[in-house]
Enzyme design. Structure first.
Site, mmCIF file in Angstrom:
data_model
loop_
_atom_site.group_PDB
_atom_site.id
_atom_site.type_symbol
_atom_site.label_atom_id
_atom_site.label_comp_id
_atom_site.label_asym_id
_atom_site.label_seq_id
_atom_site.Cartn_x
_atom_site.Cartn_y
_atom_site.Cartn_z
ATOM 1 N N HIS A 82 0.858 -1.193 0.000
ATOM 2 C CA HIS A 82 0.000 0.000 0.000
ATOM 3 C C HIS A 82 0.887 1.233 0.000
ATOM 4 O O HIS A 82 1.972 1.218 0.561
ATOM 5 C CB HIS A 82 -0.903 0.013 1.238
ATOM 6 C CG HIS A 82 -2.135 0.846 1.058
ATOM 7 N ND1 HIS A 82 -3.294 0.362 0.497
ATOM 8 C CD2 HIS A 82 -2.394 2.142 1.348
ATOM 9 C CE1 HIS A 82 -4.207 1.315 0.465
ATOM 10 N NE2 HIS A 82 -3.684 2.420 0.974
ATOM 11 N N ASP A 161 -13.969 2.836 6.757
ATOM 12 C CA ASP A 161 -12.964 3.573 5.982
ATOM 13 C C ASP A 161 -13.573 4.147 4.704
ATOM 14 O O ASP A 161 -13.277 5.273 4.314
ATOM 15 C CB ASP A 161 -11.767 2.678 5.635
ATOM 16 C CG ASP A 161 -10.708 3.463 4.866
ATOM 17 O OD1 ASP A 161 -10.286 4.524 5.380
ATOM 18 O OD2 ASP A 161 -10.332 3.077 3.766
ATOM 19 N N ARG A 168 -12.809 12.724 4.638
ATOM 20 C CA ARG A 168 -11.483 13.335 4.841
ATOM 21 C C ARG A 168 -11.045 14.063 3.588
ATOM 22 O O ARG A 168 -10.438 15.129 3.641
ATOM 23 C CB ARG A 168 -10.448 12.252 5.194
ATOM 24 C CG ARG A 168 -10.551 11.792 6.635
ATOM 25 C CD ARG A 168 -9.705 10.542 6.867
ATOM 26 N NE ARG A 168 -8.308 10.744 6.637
ATOM 27 C CZ ARG A 168 -7.486 9.813 6.127
ATOM 28 N NH1 ARG A 168 -7.940 8.605 5.815
ATOM 29 N NH2 ARG A 168 -6.212 10.065 5.941
ATOM 30 N N SER A 183 -6.919 4.245 8.493
ATOM 31 C CA SER A 183 -7.437 3.957 7.163
ATOM 32 C C SER A 183 -6.660 2.815 6.496
ATOM 33 O O SER A 183 -7.233 1.826 6.043
ATOM 34 C CB SER A 183 -7.345 5.235 6.321
ATOM 35 O OG SER A 183 -7.499 4.965 4.963
ATOM 36 N N LYS A 187 -7.674 -1.592 6.594
ATOM 37 C CA LYS A 187 -7.927 -2.289 5.314
ATOM 38 C C LYS A 187 -6.970 -3.454 5.128
ATOM 39 O O LYS A 187 -7.342 -4.526 4.685
ATOM 40 C CB LYS A 187 -7.698 -1.332 4.127
ATOM 41 C CG LYS A 187 -8.779 -0.311 3.903
ATOM 42 C CD LYS A 187 -8.656 0.329 2.535
ATOM 43 C CE LYS A 187 -7.513 1.296 2.376
ATOM 44 N NZ LYS A 187 -7.766 2.681 2.686
#
Ligand code: URA
Length: 427
Positions: A82, A161, A168, A183, A187
């Protein structure tokens, strides 16, 4: 729970208890806490931060807002990558098929554009028919069949999220370390993975502008990953200029395909291979760095990476043959420097906002994405330029947006007589 009293507490810098965080955030999903109240809480967290207990409580509540996948019976190492977000960052779309071809399972939940940064899901959805919202049974099937699958946040996995990410983006509360941890880590933990590599971007085109902030974020994420038994590696990379030669929507899928054919630009490939090396070493498939790089190079050279990408697109309903006919923008123009010299700096965040304005991102509910929109970076930091050399080729299908952006873009580069700083791609 009285939402206003918890917001006031956080606003005044008083730590919240685990139960308070749980009731506020689950109250948001159940409708007891309104969008306005959640926005106020996010701003209070943005300004006052969260301590370790609060951050872990936030990760837990986001994680348990949906289902947690279980790959414990998988014979293959299950992992993911990520990024904290940037401009031109298409690494996930290139890396996932390479890892799958190497034998690592990648069940990836990715995001849409956030603020001025591009979104993996928005890019993949440029491929006609490509489905990013399957139910979990189908997602599992796709991961088994292709070795990887990339889908969006859903109502089944981390629904908290999904809703907070959107809020956000609209309330200027993205660059907060606990909110980013909540966040991303919720995930990733929900994916049921055993390995994770995080690409933490540093620079003027991402949410962490300084090395200190990035290192703090990295140490939090590593701590959270390890607490959930996930091997977690962090790679810090440069986002003081866009990554690769293109940023936008369809053009980033085209650049991905070039990378998988072996003709990707050096900066983009270096980041991809570095992240891949971390995952391959975590998996134990090979025992050293150079073998991990060779393995990835072989996968690209043999065409196995590209074939894995093509078959995954097909399995997720995408039609690449139709995609190639739909990438052509209606308009294009070039942006030139105002003086001769060397590019010393690129204002990457402003480039990101220009991309949003071109149609690569959404600012309000009524906006729609222009899949043909994007930019080609004909010059990057350190390159010599003169006033006849275009720095950007910009394209989209909305002439007014193109004209507005072409005016703003010329102020995004600083040209000097000599280059003063030459930062590496990977720190
Ligand atoms: N990517 C995410 O998924 N979440 C963030 O908060 C930032 C980048």
């Amino acid at each position: 729970m009285i939402p206003a009293s918890l917001i006031s507490k956080k606003r005044d810098g008083i730590d919240l208890g685990k139960n308070e965080i749980e009731s506020f955030f689950s109250g948001y999903l159940s409708g007891m806490v309104t969008d306005a109240q959640m926005s106020a809480m996010l701003m209070a967290i943005y300004f006052n931060g969260m301590n370790e207990d609060e951050t872990f409580a936030l990760v837990e509540v986001m994680l348990h807002s949906g289902t947690i996948l279980d790959f414990s019976k998988s014979k293959r190492f299950v992992a993911d990558k990520h990024s904290t977000g940037g401009i031109g960052d298409k690494v996930s779309i290139i890396l996932a098929p390479i890892m799958a071809a190497a034998g690592i399972k990648i069940p990836m939940i990715a995001g849409r554009g956030l603020g001025f940064t591009g979104g993996t899901i928005d890019k993949l959805e440029c491929i006609p028919g490509f489905d990013t919202s399957p139910d979990l049974a189908l997602f599992n099937k796709w991961v088994d069949k292709s070795g990887y699958s990339i889908i969006s946040q859903s109502n089944e996995i981390c629904p908290a999220d999904k809703r907070i990410y959107d809020l956000r983006s609209k309330t200027g509360t993205i660059s907060s370390i606990p909110l980013i941890c909540g966040s991303i880590m919720s995930k990733k933990i929900a994916e049921g993975i055993s390995g994770l590599v995080l690409d933490i971007k540093i620079g003027n085109g991402t949410f962490m502008k300084s090395q200190d902030q990035a290192i703090e974020l990295g140490s939090w994420m590593k701590k959270i990953g390890h607490a959930f038994n996930i091997k977690t590696d962090i790679v810090y990379t440069n986002m003081d200029q866009p990554l690769g030669n293109y940023a936008g929507l369809s053009c980033e899928i085209l650049e991905t395909i070039d990378c998988l054919k072996g003709s990707g630009p050096d900066d983009l490939m270096n980041v991809t291979l570095e992240l891949g090396t971390k995952l391959i070493l975590q998996s134990g498939l090979v025992s050293n760095r150079s073998s991990a790089i060779d393995l990835q190079a072989d996968i690209i050279r043999s065409g196995k990476g590209l074939r894995t990408f093509e078959s995954s697109v097909e399995i997720q309903g995408g039609k690449l043959d139709e995609f190639y006919y739909q990438t052509e923008p209606k308009h294009e123009t070039f942006v030139y420097p105002t003086r001769e010299g060397v590019i010393n700096n690129m204002d990457t965040e402003s480039i990101g906002w220009c991309l949003v304005e071109l149609g690569c991102g959404i600012q309000s509910k009524d906006d729609t994405l222009d899949k043909t929109a994007g930019m080609e970076f004909l010059k990057k930091t350190g390159d010599k330029v003169n006033t006849n050399d275009p720095v950007y080729r910009i394209f989209c299908s909305n002439k007014t947006a193109l004209e507005t952006v072409s005016k703003s873009l010329s102020s995004t580069i600083i040209v000097s007589d000599k280059q003063s700083n030459n930062k590496p791609t990977i720190y």
